[in-house]
Write an enzyme that holds these catalytic residues in place. Structure first.
Site, PDB file in Angstrom:
ATOM      1  N   GLU A  99       1.883  13.158   2.553  1.00 35.35           N
ATOM      2  CA  GLU A  99       1.565  14.572   2.484  1.00 35.35           C
ATOM      3  C   GLU A  99       2.028  15.206   1.189  1.00 35.35           C
ATOM      4  O   GLU A  99       2.961  14.724   0.533  1.00 35.35           O
ATOM      5  CB  GLU A  99       2.213  15.290   3.655  1.00 35.35           C
ATOM      6  CG  GLU A  99       3.700  15.118   3.672  1.00 35.35           C
ATOM      7  CD  GLU A  99       4.306  15.601   4.978  1.00 35.35           C
ATOM      8  OE1 GLU A  99       3.735  15.297   6.035  1.00 35.35           O
ATOM      9  OE2 GLU A  99       5.328  16.265   4.921  1.00 35.35           O
ATOM     10  N   LEU A 219      22.625  17.181  -1.409  1.00 31.53           N
ATOM     11  CA  LEU A 219      24.055  17.028  -1.130  1.00 31.53           C
ATOM     12  C   LEU A 219      24.361  17.226   0.354  1.00 31.53           C
ATOM     13  O   LEU A 219      24.858  16.348   1.026  1.00 31.53           O
ATOM     14  CB  LEU A 219      24.802  18.034  -2.016  1.00 31.53           C
ATOM     15  CG  LEU A 219      26.180  17.624  -2.478  1.00 31.53           C
ATOM     16  CD1 LEU A 219      26.568  18.347  -3.739  1.00 31.53           C
ATOM     17  CD2 LEU A 219      27.208  17.857  -1.405  1.00 31.53           C
ATOM     18  N   CYS A 337       9.643  18.363   5.004  1.00 29.90           N
ATOM     19  CA  CYS A 337       9.621  16.938   4.733  1.00 29.90           C
ATOM     20  C   CYS A 337       9.066  16.081   5.881  1.00 29.90           C
ATOM     21  O   CYS A 337       9.703  15.893   6.905  1.00 29.90           O
ATOM     22  CB  CYS A 337      11.077  16.592   4.457  1.00 29.90           C
ATOM     23  SG  CYS A 337      11.414  14.973   3.906  1.00 29.90           S
TER      24      CYS A 337
HETATM   25  S1  SF4 Z   1      12.588  11.449   2.911  1.00 30.26           S
HETATM   26 FE1  SF4 Z   1      14.012  12.082   4.502  1.00 30.26          FE
HETATM   27  S2  SF4 Z   1      15.112  10.187   5.083  1.00 30.26           S
HETATM   28 FE2  SF4 Z   1      14.139   9.832   3.096  1.00 30.26          FE
HETATM   29  S3  SF4 Z   1      15.717  10.339   1.595  1.00 30.26           S
HETATM   30 FE3  SF4 Z   1      14.458  12.188   1.885  1.00 30.26          FE
HETATM   31  S4  SF4 Z   1      15.550  13.332   3.456  1.00 30.26           S
HETATM   32 FE4  SF4 Z   1      16.367  11.232   3.542  1.00 30.26          FE
END
Ligand code: SF4
Length: 354
Positions: A99, A219, A337
């Protein structure tokens, strides 16, 4: 465009560096300068097919079409938030999705892109982590997110903060950065590109040495044990080592650094955390971005109240740390995310016979 199996297996021109395009031009019997012309079609035009490259001879276009594919892929799905944020889903291998989130603001238009299909880092607060790891994106698939959305030509900023840990796919991320920032490529300033990391130390050092793009370090907690619970990477590369690196071995003083800090109610948003954060980042020239948490299903974590967020910011500011609070964007379309693609995946799984 429906491509047959033969078409799909041809190498993609999109995602090639100038050196690679020069080799292709040579094979096609074209003069060396044609590589720059092809690059301009790939990276600074709206051409969709090799046939659209009108300053390349007909014969050479025929050769290119027979042996290569353009390599662009349109998004399969888009969700639009009431605040104008758009979430694009691109198909990836094995029926998975990646995405990209388009975030329009009055002065900038940012695209948040993915670098991997899923992620293996296992951060507790992250939906992508639940998806597991399904592969790295190559430079073409990373850059396709930028080139194939309707707002492509309006973009002012790119952030590598979508699915995946960019430092876990460093070579392809660096290749995509070369194409983005070169004169023959997208011609974007590295000042307008930010790559995020949770702190994979060896790859981060490599990135600092080989790219001029900005760096954002996630962080989220200044205490070792507490951070470890949120982010398993802490066991391998403790934040203190990352700080030492950023404090002492950063030759490029022009690069902007930032620390991303998602605030979780009662978990990392107390004055104790704020004070320790100030101690931890002491001597590193960086800003802190405080981010409101979009709650995700199935975790006990919730976002901090406005009151705690402001209190946290005040402590940092009083100690001279430049701190901004990031507004939440696209909450109604779950623009955090990995959220949307995982939902799409779950939907597919629910609809399948398994
Ligand atoms: S995508 Fe999610 S699991 Fe992967 S590093 Fe970033 S925050 Fe961590």
């Amino acid at each position: 465009v429906i491509k047959d199996g033969n078409e799909m297996s041809k190498p993609k021109l999109f995602g090639m560096t100038l050196t690679e395009l020069q080799q292709v031009s040579e094979q096609a019997g074209l003069p060396k300068y044609a590589a720059k012309q092809i690059a301009a079609w790939l990276y600074r035009s709206e051409a969709k097919e090799i046939e659209d490259m009108t300053n390349i001879s007909k014969q050479a276009r025929k050769y290119l079409s027979e042996n290569f594919q353009m390599g662009l892929e349109l998004p399969e799905h888009v969700d639009v938030s009431s605040d104008g944020t758009k979430k694009y889903l691109f198909p990836a291998e094995n029926e998975k999705f990646i995405e990209a989130a388009y975030i329009p603001e009055p002065k900038r238009k940012t695209l948040c892109i993915s670098s991997q299909v899923g992620c293996k880092m296992g951060c507790l607060f992250c939906m992508t982590a639940r998806m597991g790891f399904h592969g790295n994106l190559d430079a073409a698939a990373i850059l396709n997110q930028i080139r194939s959305i309707p707002e492509s030509s309006e973009l002012t900023n790119i952030v590598y903060m979508g699915m995946g840990e960019p430092m876990d796919n460093l070579e392809q991320v660096l290749k995509s950065l070369e194409i983005l920032t070169s004169d023959w490529g997208f011609q974007m300033s590295p000042k307008r590109i930010t790559v995020s990391t949770i702190g994979i130390l060896p790859a981060m050092k490599e990135f600092l040495a080989r790219s001029k793009a900005q760096l954002a370090v996630s962080l989220h907690n200044p205490f070792d044990k507490e951070r470890q619970e949120l982010m398993p990477v802490q066991q391998v590369y403790p934040m203190k080592q990352i700080m030492d690196e950023l404090r002492h071995d950063r030759p490029d003083k022009l690069r902007k650094l930032s620390f991303e800090y998602i605030l979780f109610e009662g978990v990392n948003d107390t004055p104790r955390h704020a004070k320790e954060l100030v101690r931890l980042i002491h001597g590193v020239k960086a800003r802190v971005n405080l981010i409101h948490f979009h709650p995700i299903p199935g975790t006990p974590l919730t976002g901090s109240s406005d009151e705690n967020t402001l209190k946290f910011q005040r402590i940092l500011k009083e100690k001279g740390v430049i701190t901004t609070i990031r507004r939440s964007r696209g909450e109604d379309i779950q623009a955090a995310c990995g959220l949307l693609s995982t939902k799409e995946l779950i939907k597919k799984e629910e609809n399948s016979d398994y």
